[in-house]
Motif scaffolding. Structure first.
Motif, PDB file in Angstrom:
ATOM      1  N   LEU A   1       3.686  16.102  -4.607  1.00 19.75           N
ATOM      2  CA  LEU A   1       5.079  16.477  -4.374  1.00 19.75           C
ATOM      3  C   LEU A   1       6.022  15.679  -5.255  1.00 19.75           C
ATOM      4  CD1 LEU A   1       5.027  16.638  -0.460  1.00 19.75           C
ATOM      5  CD2 LEU A   1       4.817  18.554  -2.054  1.00 19.75           C
ATOM      6  N   HIS A   2       7.141  16.291  -5.577  1.00 19.71           N
ATOM      7  CA  HIS A   2       8.173  15.592  -6.351  1.00 19.71           C
ATOM      8  C   HIS A   2       9.270  15.122  -5.402  1.00 19.71           C
ATOM      9  CE1 HIS A   2      10.790  14.463  -9.625  1.00 19.71           C
ATOM     10  NE2 HIS A   2      11.756  15.207  -9.106  1.00 19.71           N
TER      11      HIS A   2
ATOM     12  N   ARG B   1       0.813  -1.220   0.000  1.00 14.32           N
ATOM     13  CA  ARG B   1       0.000   0.000   0.000  1.00 14.32           C
ATOM     14  C   ARG B   1       0.850   1.276   0.000  1.00 14.32           C
ATOM     15  NH1 ARG B   1      -2.439  -3.425   3.893  1.00 14.32           N
ATOM     16  NH2 ARG B   1      -4.535  -4.128   3.315  1.00 14.32           N
ATOM     17  N   ALA B   2       2.153   1.150  -0.114  1.00 20.00           N
ATOM     18  CA  ALA B   2       3.026   2.317   0.008  1.00 20.00           C
ATOM     19  C   ALA B   2       2.717   3.378  -1.038  1.00 20.00           C
ATOM     20  CB  ALA B   2       4.492   1.885  -0.104  1.00 20.00           C
ATOM     21  N   ILE B   3       2.458   2.986  -2.277  1.00 28.28           N
ATOM     22  CA  ILE B   3       2.150   3.944  -3.341  1.00 28.28           C
ATOM     23  C   ILE B   3       0.641   4.136  -3.467  1.00 28.28           C
ATOM     24  CG2 ILE B   3       2.368   4.473  -5.795  1.00 28.28           C
ATOM     25  CD1 ILE B   3       4.998   4.594  -4.273  1.00 28.28           C
ATOM     26  N   SER B   4      -0.102   3.047  -3.597  1.00 31.44           N
ATOM     27  CA  SER B   4      -1.545   3.149  -3.814  1.00 31.44           C
ATOM     28  C   SER B   4      -2.265   3.802  -2.644  1.00 31.44           C
ATOM     29  CB  SER B   4      -2.134   1.754  -4.068  1.00 31.44           C
ATOM     30  OG  SER B   4      -1.906   0.890  -2.958  1.00 31.44           O
ATOM     31  N   GLY B   5      -1.724   3.686  -1.450  1.00 29.73           N
ATOM     32  CA  GLY B   5      -2.357   4.289  -0.284  1.00 29.73           C
ATOM     33  C   GLY B   5      -1.903   5.708  -0.002  1.00 29.73           C
ATOM     34  N   ASN B   6      -0.973   6.236  -0.802  1.00 30.44           N
ATOM     35  CA  ASN B   6      -0.462   7.594  -0.594  1.00 30.44           C
ATOM     36  C   ASN B   6      -0.432   8.373  -1.911  1.00 30.44           C
ATOM     37  OD1 ASN B   6       0.732   7.655   2.381  1.00 30.44           O
ATOM     38  ND2 ASN B   6       1.229   5.658   1.504  1.00 30.44           N
ATOM     39  N   LEU B   7      -1.463   8.188  -2.727  1.00 30.34           N
ATOM     40  CA  LEU B   7      -1.485   8.827  -4.043  1.00 30.34           C
ATOM     41  C   LEU B   7      -1.528  10.351  -3.941  1.00 30.34           C
ATOM     42  CD1 LEU B   7      -3.837   6.508  -6.156  1.00 30.34           C
ATOM     43  CD2 LEU B   7      -1.363   6.791  -6.347  1.00 30.34           C
ATOM     44  N   GLY B   8      -2.202  10.863  -2.920  1.00 28.31           N
ATOM     45  CA  GLY B   8      -2.248  12.317  -2.763  1.00 28.31           C
ATOM     46  C   GLY B   8      -0.863  12.903  -2.583  1.00 28.31           C
ATOM     47  N   LEU B   9      -0.051  12.256  -1.771  1.00 24.60           N
ATOM     48  CA  LEU B   9       1.320  12.709  -1.542  1.00 24.60           C
ATOM     49  C   LEU B   9       2.167  12.522  -2.792  1.00 24.60           C
ATOM     50  CD1 LEU B   9       3.363  13.741   0.573  1.00 24.60           C
ATOM     51  CD2 LEU B   9       3.805  11.352   1.178  1.00 24.60           C
TER      52      LEU B   9
ATOM     53  N   GLY C   1       1.760  -3.368  -6.217  1.00 21.17           N
ATOM     54  CA  GLY C   1       0.534  -2.858  -5.626  1.00 21.17           C
ATOM     55  C   GLY C   1       0.091  -1.535  -6.211  1.00 21.17           C
ATOM     56  N   SER C   2       1.012  -0.762  -6.790  1.00 21.67           N
ATOM     57  CA  SER C   2       0.630   0.533  -7.370  1.00 21.67           C
ATOM     58  C   SER C   2      -0.253   0.365  -8.595  1.00 21.67           C
ATOM     59  CB  SER C   2       1.891   1.321  -7.748  1.00 21.67           C
ATOM     60  OG  SER C   2       2.583   0.704  -8.837  1.00 21.67           O
ATOM     61  N   LYS C   3      -0.114  -0.752  -9.303  1.00 21.11           N
ATOM     62  CA  LYS C   3      -0.919  -1.017 -10.496  1.00 21.11           C
ATOM     63  C   LYS C   3      -2.042  -2.006 -10.229  1.00 21.11           C
ATOM     64  CE  LYS C   3       1.272   1.684 -13.275  1.00 21.11           C
ATOM     65  NZ  LYS C   3       0.579   2.899 -13.781  1.00 21.11           N
ATOM     66  N   THR C   4      -1.920  -2.772  -9.153  1.00 23.64           N
ATOM     67  CA  THR C   4      -2.937  -3.783  -8.840  1.00 23.64           C
ATOM     68  C   THR C   4      -3.342  -3.631  -7.379  1.00 23.64           C
ATOM     69  OG1 THR C   4      -1.736  -5.250 -10.359  1.00 23.64           O
ATOM     70  CG2 THR C   4      -3.508  -6.235  -9.044  1.00 23.64           C
ATOM     71  N   PRO C   5      -4.227  -2.675  -7.072  1.00 20.15           N
ATOM     72  CA  PRO C   5      -4.625  -2.455  -5.673  1.00 20.15           C
ATOM     73  C   PRO C   5      -5.236  -3.685  -5.013  1.00 20.15           C
ATOM     74  CG  PRO C   5      -5.311  -0.614  -7.065  1.00 20.15           C
ATOM     75  CD  PRO C   5      -4.829  -1.695  -7.985  1.00 20.15           C
TER      76      PRO C   5
ATOM     77  N   GLU D   1       9.738   4.303 -11.843  1.00 22.76           N
ATOM     78  CA  GLU D   1       9.652   5.544 -11.048  1.00 22.76           C
ATOM     79  C   GLU D   1       8.734   6.592 -11.685  1.00 22.76           C
ATOM     80  OE1 GLU D   1      10.620   8.554  -8.146  1.00 22.76           O
ATOM     81  OE2 GLU D   1      10.792   6.366  -8.159  1.00 22.76           O
ATOM     82  N   GLU D   2       8.856   6.803 -12.992  1.00 22.21           N
ATOM     83  CA  GLU D   2       8.102   7.883 -13.628  1.00 22.21           C
ATOM     84  C   GLU D   2       6.624   7.556 -13.825  1.00 22.21           C
ATOM     85  OE1 GLU D   2      10.001   6.371 -17.861  1.00 22.21           O
ATOM     86  OE2 GLU D   2      10.316   8.414 -17.176  1.00 22.21           O
ATOM     87  N   ARG D   3       6.199   6.337 -13.525  1.00 25.12           N
ATOM     88  CA  ARG D   3       4.795   5.959 -13.750  1.00 25.12           C
ATOM     89  C   ARG D   3       3.976   5.941 -12.462  1.00 25.12           C
ATOM     90  NH1 ARG D   3       7.378   2.258 -17.320  1.00 25.12           N
ATOM     91  NH2 ARG D   3       7.133   0.480 -15.879  1.00 25.12           N
ATOM     92  N   TYR D   4       4.593   6.105 -11.312  1.00 27.56           N
ATOM     93  CA  TYR D   4       3.837   6.074 -10.058  1.00 27.56           C
ATOM     94  C   TYR D   4       2.935   7.292  -9.943  1.00 27.56           C
ATOM     95  CZ  TYR D   4       7.194   2.453  -8.861  1.00 27.56           C
ATOM     96  OH  TYR D   4       7.965   1.312  -8.865  1.00 27.56           O
ATOM     97  N   GLY D   5       1.675   7.044  -9.597  1.00 26.39           N
ATOM     98  CA  GLY D   5       0.717   8.130  -9.414  1.00 26.39           C
ATOM     99  C   GLY D   5       0.068   8.599 -10.684  1.00 26.39           C
ATOM    100  N   ARG D   6       0.378   7.982 -11.822  1.00 27.14           N
ATOM    101  CA  ARG D   6      -0.209   8.386 -13.108  1.00 27.14           C
ATOM    102  C   ARG D   6      -1.215   7.333 -13.570  1.00 27.14           C
ATOM    103  NH1 ARG D   6       4.834  10.844 -16.684  1.00 27.14           N
ATOM    104  NH2 ARG D   6       5.565  12.317 -15.099  1.00 27.14           N
ATOM    105  N   GLY D   7      -2.286   7.808 -14.152  1.00 27.44           N
ATOM    106  CA  GLY D   7      -3.272   6.886 -14.717  1.00 27.44           C
ATOM    107  C   GLY D   7      -4.156   6.243 -13.660  1.00 27.44           C
TER     108      GLY D   7
END
Length: 309
Positions: free
Chosen positions: A143-144, A131-139, A209-213, A303-309
């Protein structure tokens, strides 16, 4: 340059652009432009992470403090949860199923509690990593920063939680006659290697997990299976002595079992080297380096695809 219109007025045309005919790549090179959000090189990425080390530490500490902020017992649950699990497993496996056969109760109880604490360290790191990425999409979207900061921070949070729990673990071990010796110093390299392994695994699970919640819903079943196969509640060689040798060997060489065996060997006087697979320290180091390096590279490549789509 000028042209004469029909009414005799002179119209001035724009001079040709100095960038005319240049490709986008040439324009970017000319004006020192870079793609927004592009993945940096691996070396630069490591440097960026080092530059965010204070954020990683502060974020993990804040998450740890907030984890049980709504509970009346607060941070005591960090210790109470694995202890209650150990009590349940002792009642079911230790008393009813006699999973500690071949071991005295004075050895089996520290054996069981150590296994629970050590495996919970890995289990919690994996579950937090999913859940590190999928659970913190707002952050992530606001932010970069190097996204690996999140799973690394969550793994560090679980390490801090384990260190608090170790106080109770050591008290339990001593209550059954296992007092500090030089072997207790082996806890330090064992924990360092397990932390490296956990962090690499958390990085792998964070990308997946970022692509498959839905992976977060599946992981508890996978982790439970892994726990039963790792000898948390029983000695693998003793329990499988009537089975083909390759089954016990396979289970003993799995990383969760390796790190539990090292911790048990360091803490429990009655758990000698005969219970460990050969070259166990080499295996522990190999698992740590393999997952630590491959997990980091695997996460970095997306790295460049996290938080997109």
């Amino acid at each position: 340059m000028s042209d004469t219109s029909q009414d005799g007025a002179v119209a001035m045309s724009a001079p040709p652009s100095p960038d005319e005919g240049l490709t986008p790549a040439q324009l970017a090179a000319k004006y020192h432009l870079s793609v927004s959000g592009a993945r940096p090189g691996l070396r630069e990425y490591v440097q960026q992470l080092w530059g965010r080390r204070h954020f990683i530490m502060a974020f993990s500490s804040a998450k740890l403090a907030a984890q049980y902020s709504q509970a009346k017992l607060g941070q005591l649950w960090q210790v109470a949860t694995p202890l209650l699990n150990a009590l349940v497993y002792f009642l079911i496996f230790g008393l009813i199923l006699d999973a500690g056969r071949g071991m005295d109760k004075g050895v089996y109880i520290p054996f069981l509690v150590t296994g629970i604490f050590v495996f919970t360290f890995t289990q919690s790191s994996v579950m937090a990593g999913v859940r590190a990425i999928s659970g913190n999409l707002g952050l992530v979207r606001a932010l970069h920063f190097p996204r690996a900061s999140l799973p690394i921070s969550f793994s560090l949070q679980q390490l801090q939680q384990l260190l608090y729990s170790m106080i109770v673990l050591l008290l339990i071990v001593m209550a059954f006659g296992n007092f500090p010796t030089w072997s207790w110093l082996l806890l330090i390299p064992a924990l360092v290697l397990q932390f490296m392994f956990n962090t690499g695994l958390a990085l792998i699970m964070a990308r997946m997990g970022s692509k498959t919640p839905d992976l977060a819903q599946l992981m508890p079943f996978i982790m439970r299976t892994w726990m039963y196969a790792s000898g948390v509640m029983f000695s693998i060689p003793v329990m499988l002595k009537d089975k083909p040798a390759w089954i016990a060997d396979t289970l003993q060489w799995n990383p969760a079992a390796v790190y539990m065996d090292l911790m048990r060997f360091a803490l429990i006087d009655g758990y000698g080297s005969e219970n460990l697979p050969p070259h166990v320290w080499a295996a522990a180091a190999a698992w740590a380096v393999l997952f630590g390096v491959l997990g980091f590279v695997y996460f970095w490549k997306s790295e460049e695809r996290y938080g997109r789509g």
